[in-house]
Design a protein around this motif. Structure first.
Motif, PDB file in Angstrom:
ATOM      1  N   TYR A  71       2.851  25.004  -5.647  1.00  0.00           N
ATOM      2  CA  TYR A  71       2.902  25.150  -4.374  1.00  0.00           C
ATOM      3  C   TYR A  71       2.952  23.548  -3.239  1.00  0.00           C
ATOM      4  O   TYR A  71       2.990  23.543  -2.136  1.00  0.00           O
ATOM      5  N   LEU A  72       3.187  22.851  -4.893  1.00  0.00           N
ATOM      6  CA  LEU A  72       2.855  21.039  -3.661  1.00  0.00           C
ATOM      7  C   LEU A  72       3.821  20.622  -3.832  1.00  0.00           C
ATOM      8  O   LEU A  72       3.730  19.539  -3.965  1.00  0.00           O
ATOM      9  N   ALA A  73       5.205  20.813  -4.767  1.00  0.00           N
ATOM     10  CA  ALA A  73       6.108  20.248  -4.106  1.00  0.00           C
ATOM     11  C   ALA A  73       6.846  19.374  -2.642  1.00  0.00           C
ATOM     12  O   ALA A  73       7.253  17.842  -3.083  1.00  0.00           O
ATOM     13  N   GLY A  74       6.651  20.019  -1.749  1.00  0.00           N
ATOM     14  CA  GLY A  74       6.801  19.299  -0.983  1.00  0.00           C
ATOM     15  C   GLY A  74       6.072  18.412  -0.399  1.00  0.00           C
ATOM     16  O   GLY A  74       6.132  17.311  -0.081  1.00  0.00           O
ATOM     17  N   ALA A  75       4.500  18.626  -0.757  1.00  0.00           N
ATOM     18  CA  ALA A  75       3.230  17.495  -0.472  1.00  0.00           C
ATOM     19  C   ALA A  75       3.544  16.187  -1.358  1.00  0.00           C
ATOM     20  O   ALA A  75       3.601  15.146  -1.091  1.00  0.00           O
ATOM     21  N   ARG A  76       4.319  16.841  -2.630  1.00  0.00           N
ATOM     22  CA  ARG A  76       3.981  15.112  -3.904  1.00  0.00           C
ATOM     23  C   ARG A  76       5.884  14.381  -2.790  1.00  0.00           C
ATOM     24  O   ARG A  76       5.578  13.534  -3.666  1.00  0.00           O
ATOM     25  N   GLN A  77       6.928  15.523  -3.083  1.00  0.00           N
ATOM     26  CA  GLN A  77       7.941  14.513  -2.544  1.00  0.00           C
ATOM     27  C   GLN A  77       8.322  13.645  -0.776  1.00  0.00           C
ATOM     28  O   GLN A  77       9.198  12.952  -1.117  1.00  0.00           O
ATOM     29  N   PHE A  78       7.107  14.042  -0.207  1.00  0.00           N
ATOM     30  CA  PHE A  78       7.699  13.060   1.221  1.00  0.00           C
ATOM     31  C   PHE A  78       7.359  11.705   0.834  1.00  0.00           C
ATOM     32  O   PHE A  78       8.560  11.131   1.188  1.00  0.00           O
ATOM     33  N   PRO A  79       6.155  11.020   0.074  1.00  0.00           N
ATOM     34  CA  PRO A  79       6.301   9.668   0.018  1.00  0.00           C
ATOM     35  C   PRO A  79       7.750   9.213  -0.058  1.00  0.00           C
ATOM     36  O   PRO A  79       7.949   8.000   0.094  1.00  0.00           O
ATOM     37  N   ASN A  80       8.337  10.038  -1.156  1.00  0.00           N
ATOM     38  CA  ASN A  80       9.871   9.821  -1.833  1.00  0.00           C
ATOM     39  C   ASN A  80      10.787   9.679  -0.520  1.00  0.00           C
ATOM     40  O   ASN A  80      12.283   9.697  -0.978  1.00  0.00           O
TER      41      ASN A  80
ATOM     42  N   ALA B  58       0.399  -1.101  -0.015  1.00  0.00           N
ATOM     43  CA  ALA B  58      -0.039   0.266  -0.080  1.00  0.00           C
ATOM     44  C   ALA B  58       1.501   1.097  -0.237  1.00  0.00           C
ATOM     45  O   ALA B  58       0.791   2.135  -0.677  1.00  0.00           O
ATOM     46  N   PHE B  59       1.567   1.114   0.850  1.00  0.00           N
ATOM     47  CA  PHE B  59       3.242   2.605   0.422  1.00  0.00           C
ATOM     48  C   PHE B  59       3.518   2.596  -0.949  1.00  0.00           C
ATOM     49  O   PHE B  59       3.359   3.264  -1.697  1.00  0.00           O
ATOM     50  N   ARG B  60       4.309   1.098  -1.335  1.00  0.00           N
ATOM     51  CA  ARG B  60       4.429   1.321  -3.033  1.00  0.00           C
ATOM     52  C   ARG B  60       3.571   2.454  -3.785  1.00  0.00           C
ATOM     53  O   ARG B  60       3.741   3.149  -4.159  1.00  0.00           O
ATOM     54  N   ILE B  61       2.350   1.921  -3.513  1.00  0.00           N
ATOM     55  CA  ILE B  61       1.095   2.568  -4.406  1.00  0.00           C
ATOM     56  C   ILE B  61       0.979   3.909  -3.861  1.00  0.00           C
ATOM     57  O   ILE B  61       0.752   4.540  -5.061  1.00  0.00           O
ATOM     58  N   TRP B  62       1.341   4.208  -3.079  1.00  0.00           N
ATOM     59  CA  TRP B  62       0.826   5.648  -2.220  1.00  0.00           C
ATOM     60  C   TRP B  62       2.183   6.508  -3.001  1.00  0.00           C
ATOM     61  O   TRP B  62       1.918   7.616  -3.178  1.00  0.00           O
TER      62      TRP B  62
ATOM     63  N   ALA C 100       4.091   5.670  -6.101  1.00  0.00           N
ATOM     64  CA  ALA C 100       3.820   5.966  -7.271  1.00  0.00           C
ATOM     65  C   ALA C 100       2.398   6.761  -7.149  1.00  0.00           C
ATOM     66  O   ALA C 100       2.752   8.304  -8.475  1.00  0.00           O
ATOM     67  N   PHE C 101       1.701   7.317  -6.607  1.00  0.00           N
ATOM     68  CA  PHE C 101       0.380   8.256  -6.434  1.00  0.00           C
ATOM     69  C   PHE C 101       0.859   9.407  -6.666  1.00  0.00           C
ATOM     70  O   PHE C 101       0.351  10.429  -7.246  1.00  0.00           O
ATOM     71  N   ALA C 102       1.422   9.526  -5.445  1.00  0.00           N
ATOM     72  CA  ALA C 102       1.658  11.026  -5.122  1.00  0.00           C
ATOM     73  C   ALA C 102       2.960  11.664  -6.186  1.00  0.00           C
ATOM     74  O   ALA C 102       3.427  12.793  -6.676  1.00  0.00           O
ATOM     75  N   ARG C 103       3.820  10.677  -6.833  1.00  0.00           N
ATOM     76  CA  ARG C 103       5.079  10.923  -7.768  1.00  0.00           C
ATOM     77  C   ARG C 103       4.116  11.260  -9.366  1.00  0.00           C
ATOM     78  O   ARG C 103       4.488  12.582 -10.111  1.00  0.00           O
ATOM     79  N   TYR C 104       3.157  11.062  -9.441  1.00  0.00           N
ATOM     80  CA  TYR C 104       2.989  10.677 -10.763  1.00  0.00           C
ATOM     81  C   TYR C 104       1.130  10.986 -11.827  1.00  0.00           C
ATOM     82  O   TYR C 104       0.765  11.465 -12.501  1.00  0.00           O
ATOM     83  N   THR C 105       0.500  10.791 -10.741  1.00  0.00           N
ATOM     84  CA  THR C 105      -0.532  11.183 -10.236  1.00  0.00           C
ATOM     85  C   THR C 105      -0.957  12.722 -11.394  1.00  0.00           C
ATOM     86  O   THR C 105      -0.330  13.934 -10.270  1.00  0.00           O
ATOM     87  N   PRO C 106      -2.111  12.944 -12.058  1.00  0.00           N
ATOM     88  CA  PRO C 106      -2.052  14.949 -12.572  1.00  0.00           C
ATOM     89  C   PRO C 106      -2.425  15.771 -11.884  1.00  0.00           C
ATOM     90  O   PRO C 106      -2.035  16.646 -11.607  1.00  0.00           O
ATOM     91  N   VAL C 107      -3.061  15.185 -10.512  1.00  0.00           N
ATOM     92  CA  VAL C 107      -4.333  16.220 -10.544  1.00  0.00           C
ATOM     93  C   VAL C 107      -4.244  15.197  -8.208  1.00  0.00           C
ATOM     94  O   VAL C 107      -4.308  14.294  -8.558  1.00  0.00           O
ATOM     95  N   PHE C 108      -3.562  16.537  -7.752  1.00  0.00           N
ATOM     96  CA  PHE C 108      -2.793  15.792  -6.329  1.00  0.00           C
ATOM     97  C   PHE C 108      -3.568  17.303  -5.418  1.00  0.00           C
ATOM     98  O   PHE C 108      -3.080  18.038  -5.294  1.00  0.00           O
ATOM     99  N   SER C 109      -4.690  16.434  -4.627  1.00  0.00           N
ATOM    100  CA  SER C 109      -5.657  17.118  -3.649  1.00  0.00           C
ATOM    101  C   SER C 109      -5.473  16.572  -2.509  1.00  0.00           C
ATOM    102  O   SER C 109      -5.758  15.028  -2.351  1.00  0.00           O
TER     103      SER C 109
END
Length: 298
Positions: free
Chosen positions: A205-214, A160-164, A166-175
């Motif tokens: 504005y979302l660079a930090g939010a998208r980066q955290f899982p990585n 489930a974490f690996r899916i999350w 990948a989602f954070a990195r690739y999804t075009p819309v991050f809400s």
């Protein structure tokens, strides 16, 4: 470093969030100072309770916990991590590292000279907060962990974490509001979901939010692993009260309390519990969590 700052107008009239803003400049060892926002409610001479949020939320997550803790006489502080909430937001993913987040929050503790702290840490708030607690134990008197852990790259990574990740990195819309709604057992009202998205008027504005899982250190060669393993060893000597209150309905971290309780000496005999809540247990059960902390402190 290119830095964005969300307009105050984006935060006007958010439901359940009447708290006055406070700001302090913080710097990591290799960055310029950035402005960090934090909530600071209750008597200044009250015992401090620090609430550290994680991914992809901000101090809004604690809006239902803050009032009862204040009513009980505590000074309640809830910072927005750099990249989140009302804090400054570097625009490049590479601007965010695990070490910088630890140093930014450490600088916040030092700027406010906080001691005798009871901390509640969740998600990335635990990855940061447990590191700081291990490295600066003198600042803390008690620790509460909710759906969090300190990764040391010696355990398997749940699918489930690996899916999350990948989602954070690739999804075009991050809400962020959508993500919070998917991580709870109760229905999150639309106005509340909108409030979680308020800090991010555009994708820039979302660079930090998208980066955290990585940034979660899942491999032994990750640069954060040596410091995390040293912190884990220090927690193995932690004898101050240590409590786990977890949301049981979390597919990634719902059972991460077990190794913490087994490892930390201060966890022995404490009223640990798993409650009916998801990953964002503050959203599901904020007032209940506050009541439990107050009763535990009594």
């Amino acid at each position: 470093m290119d830095v964005l700052r969300t307009s105050d107008a984006r935060f006007a009239g958010l439901p359940g969030y009447p708290f006055a803003p406070n700001y302090v400049d913080v710097a990591a060892s290799d960055t310029e100072p950035l402005r960090m926002h934090y909530v600071d409610e209750g008597p200044r001479d009250g015992r401090p309770v620090v609430l550290l949020h994680g991914e992809p939320t901000w101090s809004y997550l604690y809006r239902t916990m803050i009032p009862p803790l204040v009513d009980a006489g505590y000074r309640v502080l809830a910072p927005d991590l750099i990249g989140f909430g009302k804090s400054d937001k570097p625009t490049r993913p590479d601007d965010y590292t695990y070490l910088r987040h630890v140093e930014w929050v450490t600088a916040w503790f030092e700027a406010l000279d906080l001691t005798d702290v009871t901390a509640f840490v969740q998600d990335w708030g635990s990855l940061i907060g447990l590191r700081i607690a291990a490295e600066q134990e003198h600042r803390f008197s008690r620790m509460v962990v909710g759906n969090g852990f300190l990764p040391t790259a010696d355990r398997g990574t749940p699918p489930a974490f690996r899916i999350w990740r990948a989602f954070a990195r690739y999804t075009p819309v991050f809400s962020c509001g959508f993500i919070v709604g998917r991580g709870t057992v109760t229905k999150v009202p639309r106005a509340v979901r909108v409030a979680y998205d308020a800090p991010y008027p555009s994708s820039k504005y979302l660079a930090g939010a998208r980066q955290f899982p990585n940034l979660v250190p899942t491999e032994p060669d990750d640069p954060a692993v040596p410091a995390n393993r040293a912190a884990w060893a220090a927690l193995g000597r932690w004898e101050k009260p240590f409590l786990c209150l977890f949301g049981a309905n979390d597919p990634i971290l719902g059972k991460a309390d077990k190794p913490l309780i087994a490892h930390v000496p201060g966890a022995a005999g404490q009223p640990h519990d798993r409650i009916r809540a998801g990953h964002f247990l503050q959203e599901d059960a904020g007032p209940e969590l506050a009541r439990r902390i107050i009763a535990w402190e009594a």
